[in-house]
Design a protein around this motif. Structure first.
Motif, PDB file in Angstrom:
ATOM      1  N   GLY A   1       0.795  -1.218   0.000  1.00  0.00           N
ATOM      2  CA  GLY A   1       0.000   0.000   0.000  1.00  0.00           C
ATOM      3  C   GLY A   1       0.827   1.268   0.000  1.00  0.00           C
ATOM      4  N   VAL A   2       2.003   1.230   0.622  1.00  0.00           N
ATOM      5  CA  VAL A   2       2.829   2.438   0.719  1.00  0.00           C
ATOM      6  C   VAL A   2       3.824   2.546  -0.447  1.00  0.00           C
ATOM      7  CG1 VAL A   2       4.742   1.482   2.083  1.00  0.00           C
ATOM      8  CG2 VAL A   2       4.066   3.869   2.411  1.00  0.00           C
ATOM      9  N   MET A   3       4.090   1.431  -1.130  1.00  0.00           N
ATOM     10  CA  MET A   3       5.095   1.451  -2.195  1.00  0.00           C
ATOM     11  C   MET A   3       4.785   2.454  -3.315  1.00  0.00           C
ATOM     12  SD  MET A   3       7.970   0.526  -3.298  1.00  0.00           S
ATOM     13  CE  MET A   3       8.361  -0.759  -2.114  1.00  0.00           C
ATOM     14  N   PRO A   4       3.537   2.533  -3.842  1.00  0.00           N
ATOM     15  CA  PRO A   4       3.277   3.525  -4.894  1.00  0.00           C
ATOM     16  C   PRO A   4       3.592   4.955  -4.458  1.00  0.00           C
ATOM     17  CG  PRO A   4       1.505   1.934  -4.812  1.00  0.00           C
ATOM     18  CD  PRO A   4       2.365   1.670  -3.612  1.00  0.00           C
ATOM     19  N   PHE A   5       3.307   5.278  -3.193  1.00  0.00           N
ATOM     20  CA  PHE A   5       3.642   6.619  -2.693  1.00  0.00           C
ATOM     21  C   PHE A   5       5.152   6.838  -2.704  1.00  0.00           C
ATOM     22  CE2 PHE A   5       5.216   9.029   0.971  1.00  0.00           C
ATOM     23  CZ  PHE A   5       4.731  10.289   0.654  1.00  0.00           C
ATOM     24  N   LEU A   6       5.917   5.817  -2.295  1.00  0.00           N
ATOM     25  CA  LEU A   6       7.368   5.956  -2.261  1.00  0.00           C
ATOM     26  C   LEU A   6       7.938   6.112  -3.669  1.00  0.00           C
ATOM     27  CD1 LEU A   6       8.258   3.259   0.441  1.00  0.00           C
ATOM     28  CD2 LEU A   6       8.078   5.734   0.748  1.00  0.00           C
ATOM     29  N   VAL A   7       7.430   5.326  -4.618  1.00  0.00           N
ATOM     30  CA  VAL A   7       7.919   5.425  -5.994  1.00  0.00           C
ATOM     31  C   VAL A   7       7.563   6.788  -6.589  1.00  0.00           C
ATOM     32  CG1 VAL A   7       7.744   4.457  -8.310  1.00  0.00           C
ATOM     33  CG2 VAL A   7       7.809   2.936  -6.328  1.00  0.00           C
ATOM     34  N   TRP A   8       6.334   7.228  -6.359  1.00  0.00           N
ATOM     35  CA  TRP A   8       5.881   8.541  -6.851  1.00  0.00           C
ATOM     36  C   TRP A   8       6.756   9.657  -6.299  1.00  0.00           C
ATOM     37  CZ3 TRP A   8       3.265  12.258  -3.604  1.00  0.00           C
ATOM     38  CH2 TRP A   8       2.728  13.355  -4.288  1.00  0.00           C
ATOM     39  N   ASN A   9       7.027   9.596  -4.997  1.00  0.00           N
ATOM     40  CA  ASN A   9       7.853  10.636  -4.380  1.00  0.00           C
ATOM     41  C   ASN A   9       9.287  10.572  -4.893  1.00  0.00           C
ATOM     42  OD1 ASN A   9       7.315  12.779  -2.518  1.00  0.00           O
ATOM     43  ND2 ASN A   9       8.783  11.857  -1.126  1.00  0.00           N
ATOM     44  N   SER A  10       9.760   9.354  -5.166  1.00  0.00           N
ATOM     45  CA  SER A  10      11.104   9.198  -5.692  1.00  0.00           C
ATOM     46  C   SER A  10      11.230   9.811  -7.081  1.00  0.00           C
ATOM     47  CB  SER A  10      11.473   7.707  -5.745  1.00  0.00           C
ATOM     48  OG  SER A  10      12.766   7.528  -6.257  1.00  0.00           O
TER      49      SER A  10
ATOM     50  N   ILE B   1      18.078  24.944 -15.769  1.00  0.00           N
ATOM     51  CA  ILE B   1      16.635  24.680 -15.711  1.00  0.00           C
ATOM     52  C   ILE B   1      16.411  23.298 -15.108  1.00  0.00           C
ATOM     53  CG2 ILE B   1      14.522  24.386 -17.066  1.00  0.00           C
ATOM     54  CD1 ILE B   1      15.636  26.302 -19.107  1.00  0.00           C
ATOM     55  N   ARG B   2      15.502  23.216 -14.159  1.00  0.00           N
ATOM     56  CA  ARG B   2      15.257  21.950 -13.475  1.00  0.00           C
ATOM     57  C   ARG B   2      14.211  21.106 -14.203  1.00  0.00           C
ATOM     58  NH1 ARG B   2      16.547  21.658  -7.191  1.00  0.00           N
ATOM     59  NH2 ARG B   2      18.002  23.411  -7.013  1.00  0.00           N
ATOM     60  N   PHE B   3      14.352  19.799 -14.003  1.00  0.00           N
ATOM     61  CA  PHE B   3      13.340  18.869 -14.478  1.00  0.00           C
ATOM     62  C   PHE B   3      12.225  18.783 -13.432  1.00  0.00           C
ATOM     63  CE2 PHE B   3      17.133  17.803 -16.761  1.00  0.00           C
ATOM     64  CZ  PHE B   3      16.713  17.331 -17.992  1.00  0.00           C
ATOM     65  N   GLY B   4      11.144  18.114 -13.764  1.00  0.00           N
ATOM     66  CA  GLY B   4      10.036  17.960 -12.832  1.00  0.00           C
ATOM     67  C   GLY B   4       9.177  16.769 -13.211  1.00  0.00           C
ATOM     68  N   PHE B   5       8.339  16.352 -12.273  1.00  0.00           N
ATOM     69  CA  PHE B   5       7.409  15.242 -12.513  1.00  0.00           C
ATOM     70  C   PHE B   5       6.043  15.667 -12.002  1.00  0.00           C
ATOM     71  CE2 PHE B   5       5.307  11.213 -11.423  1.00  0.00           C
ATOM     72  CZ  PHE B   5       5.444  10.542 -12.631  1.00  0.00           C
ATOM     73  N   ASP B   6       5.036  15.649 -12.895  1.00  0.00           N
ATOM     74  CA  ASP B   6       3.708  16.165 -12.564  1.00  0.00           C
ATOM     75  C   ASP B   6       2.658  15.071 -12.385  1.00  0.00           C
ATOM     76  OD1 ASP B   6       4.688  18.724 -12.669  1.00  0.00           O
ATOM     77  OD2 ASP B   6       4.113  19.049 -14.763  1.00  0.00           O
ATOM     78  N   GLY B   7       3.062  13.796 -12.433  1.00  0.00           N
ATOM     79  CA  GLY B   7       2.089  12.718 -12.250  1.00  0.00           C
ATOM     80  C   GLY B   7       1.433  12.789 -10.884  1.00  0.00           C
ATOM     81  N   SER B   8       0.141  12.498 -10.821  1.00  0.00           N
ATOM     82  CA  SER B   8      -0.597  12.571  -9.556  1.00  0.00           C
ATOM     83  C   SER B   8      -0.388  11.304  -8.727  1.00  0.00           C
ATOM     84  CB  SER B   8      -2.087  12.758  -9.827  1.00  0.00           C
ATOM     85  OG  SER B   8      -2.632  11.595 -10.439  1.00  0.00           O
ATOM     86  N   LEU B   9      -0.635  11.412  -7.438  1.00  0.00           N
ATOM     87  CA  LEU B   9      -0.527  10.253  -6.557  1.00  0.00           C
ATOM     88  C   LEU B   9      -1.560   9.190  -6.933  1.00  0.00           C
ATOM     89  CD1 LEU B   9       0.804   8.926  -4.133  1.00  0.00           C
ATOM     90  CD2 LEU B   9      -0.777  10.173  -2.638  1.00  0.00           C
TER      91      LEU B   9
ATOM     92  N   ASP C   1       9.983  16.192  -1.037  1.00  0.00           N
ATOM     93  CA  ASP C   1      10.510  15.337   0.021  1.00  0.00           C
ATOM     94  C   ASP C   1      11.251  14.153  -0.595  1.00  0.00           C
ATOM     95  OD1 ASP C   1      10.529  14.595   2.947  1.00  0.00           O
ATOM     96  OD2 ASP C   1       9.623  12.801   2.085  1.00  0.00           O
ATOM     97  N   ALA C   2      12.324  13.703   0.059  1.00  0.00           N
ATOM     98  CA  ALA C   2      13.160  12.631  -0.496  1.00  0.00           C
ATOM     99  C   ALA C   2      12.867  11.274   0.103  1.00  0.00           C
ATOM    100  CB  ALA C   2      14.631  12.968  -0.264  1.00  0.00           C
ATOM    101  N   THR C   3      11.777  11.131   0.845  1.00  0.00           N
ATOM    102  CA  THR C   3      11.481   9.853   1.483  1.00  0.00           C
ATOM    103  C   THR C   3      11.449   8.721   0.467  1.00  0.00           C
ATOM    104  OG1 THR C   3      10.180  10.978   3.175  1.00  0.00           O
ATOM    105  CG2 THR C   3       9.834   8.610   2.912  1.00  0.00           C
ATOM    106  N   GLY C   4      10.855   8.973  -0.678  1.00  0.00           N
ATOM    107  CA  GLY C   4      10.721   7.923  -1.673  1.00  0.00           C
ATOM    108  C   GLY C   4      12.041   7.474  -2.258  1.00  0.00           C
ATOM    109  N   VAL C   5      12.944   8.428  -2.562  1.00  0.00           N
ATOM    110  CA  VAL C   5      14.183   8.054  -3.238  1.00  0.00           C
ATOM    111  C   VAL C   5      15.054   7.182  -2.350  1.00  0.00           C
ATOM    112  CG1 VAL C   5      15.537  10.098  -2.590  1.00  0.00           C
ATOM    113  CG2 VAL C   5      16.035   8.901  -4.711  1.00  0.00           C
ATOM    114  N   GLY C   6      15.111   7.476  -1.061  1.00  0.00           N
ATOM    115  CA  GLY C   6      15.898   6.638  -0.167  1.00  0.00           C
ATOM    116  C   GLY C   6      15.273   5.275   0.026  1.00  0.00           C
ATOM    117  N   ALA C   7      13.953   5.245   0.162  1.00  0.00           N
ATOM    118  CA  ALA C   7      13.270   3.983   0.407  1.00  0.00           C
ATOM    119  C   ALA C   7      13.319   3.071  -0.806  1.00  0.00           C
ATOM    120  CB  ALA C   7      11.820   4.247   0.812  1.00  0.00           C
TER     121      ALA C   7
END
Length: 351
Positions: free
Chosen positions: A118-127, A140-148, A335-341
């Motif tokens: 249940g929490v994995m999609p949130f972590l991947v999205w945040n990553s 110029i920075r990149f970005g990701f606009d996909g919704s949760l 937040d970087a929670t996803g990238v570390g996880a």
């Protein structure tokens, strides 16, 4: 006087900006330079019981990004170690809780497994948001606009479809995930496009299946011939040969997927092209493995640089005009929670 002014030649019009030609990525990193970074990162990570791993990741990414050049400019990585460390702590808590839960009871283990799912999609999205937000090119920075919500569709519901279909839906799921990642990614305010079809993914998976089947048949025939000549001693050799063949198919399949994905990716009118070759991929894979085995792991940083160089330098940007027309977007901190996880849970976002 007025007649002279009227007859004065007018200035010629300014020439139109010349359209740049194909721009292949250049990777400037060297194995010896990365070895020094790698060995220090490894020793400090061991000395701090893993705490330094977040700083090690930032050092590695800063070196690799700054060594990657496209059209005369290099990429930059702006990630923060403390933020990544927080994500790794979350991952350790999740993994530790999962392992402990099964020791108490199977029911507790299943509950913890469902919690992880249940929490994995949130972590991947945040990553995805973190990795792109803290990457820049030409200021110029990149970005990701996909919704949760879309992340839960692509990283939870679609994988369930893959499981219940007995892997038959895997190419479909793979295509949908890559489309989600690419079309929701942007450079400044300009989104990327992705037009590879589901059928193209099925074709690559069928090619992989065909290679697996052919390898199995060939090693089976070789095993039968050796068995007739050498007896039971040939069994081990046949097993080793089969293992090497199937291990070699992994980078070959990655080659097929990279070419498919990048040859169908564009940003605005600018397109990309990837020309990785099977033979080179196989050669790099075999020699890298042999180098790592023969040096008891010390060849690892050289192997990483060799593979990364070929992976990146196989990609070419095909500009359709000036590269100076991109506009920076407004981004809030991520937040970087996803990238570390996701790093700790070994979830690979590149494929």
């Amino acid at each position: 006087m007025e007649q002279l002014l009227d007859e004065a030649p007018t200035a010629p019009p300014a020439p139109a900006a010349e359209e740049p030609g194909p721009q292949r990525i250049i990777f400037h990193a060297s194995g010896s330079e990365y070895f020094r970074i790698w060995i220090v990162n490894l020793l400090l990570t061991m000395a701090t019981l893993g705490i330094y791993s977040a700083w090690a990741k930032v050092r590695r990414n800063q070196y690799f990004y700054s060594s990657t050049e496209l059209a005369g400019a290099s990429f930059e990585y702006h990630g923060k170690p403390l933020a990544i460390l927080k994500g790794r702590i979350v991952a350790l808590v999740l993994i530790g809780g999962y392992n402990l839960a099964f020791q108490f009871s199977p029911v507790a283990g299943v509950v913890m497994l469902l919690l992880l799912a249940g929490v994995m999609p949130f972590l991947v999205w945040n990553s995805l948001k973190f990795r792109l937000h803290y990457t820049s090119y030409r200021g110029i920075r990149f970005g990701f606009d996909g919704s949760l919500k879309s992340a839960y569709l692509h990283f939870l519901l679609l994988p369930i479809l893959y499981v219940v279909s007995f892997m038959l839906a895997l190419p479909f799921v793979h295509q949908r995930i890559k489309r989600f990642q690419h079309t929701e990614s942007r450079y400044g305010t300009q989104h990327f496009n992705f037009d590879a079809t589901v059928g193209a993914f099925y074709k690559r998976y069928l090619m992989l299946f065909g290679l697996m089947l052919a390898g199995g048949l060939v090693t089976g025939v070789i095993g039968a011939l050796l068995g007739a000549a050498l007896g039971p001693k040939a069994v081990l050799g046949t097993l080793v040969l089969s293992y090497l063949w199937f291990a070699l198919l992994i980078p070959v399949f990655m080659n097929m997927i990279q070419n498919l994905v990048w040859n169908h990716t564009s940003i605005g009118a600018h397109r990309f092209h990837s020309d990785m070759e099977w033979g080179t991929v196989a050669w790099l894979s075999v020699t890298n493995v042999l180098g790592i085995l023969c040096t008891v792991g010390l060849f690892t940083p050289f192997a990483i640089v060799r593979w990364t160089r070929y992976h990146l330098e196989s990609i070419t940007l095909l500009p359709a005009g000036s590269l100076d027309d991109f506009v920076a977007g407004e981004d809030a901190a991520v937040d970087a929670t996803g990238v570390g996880a996701t790093d700790m849970l070994d979830f690979d976002l590149s494929m």
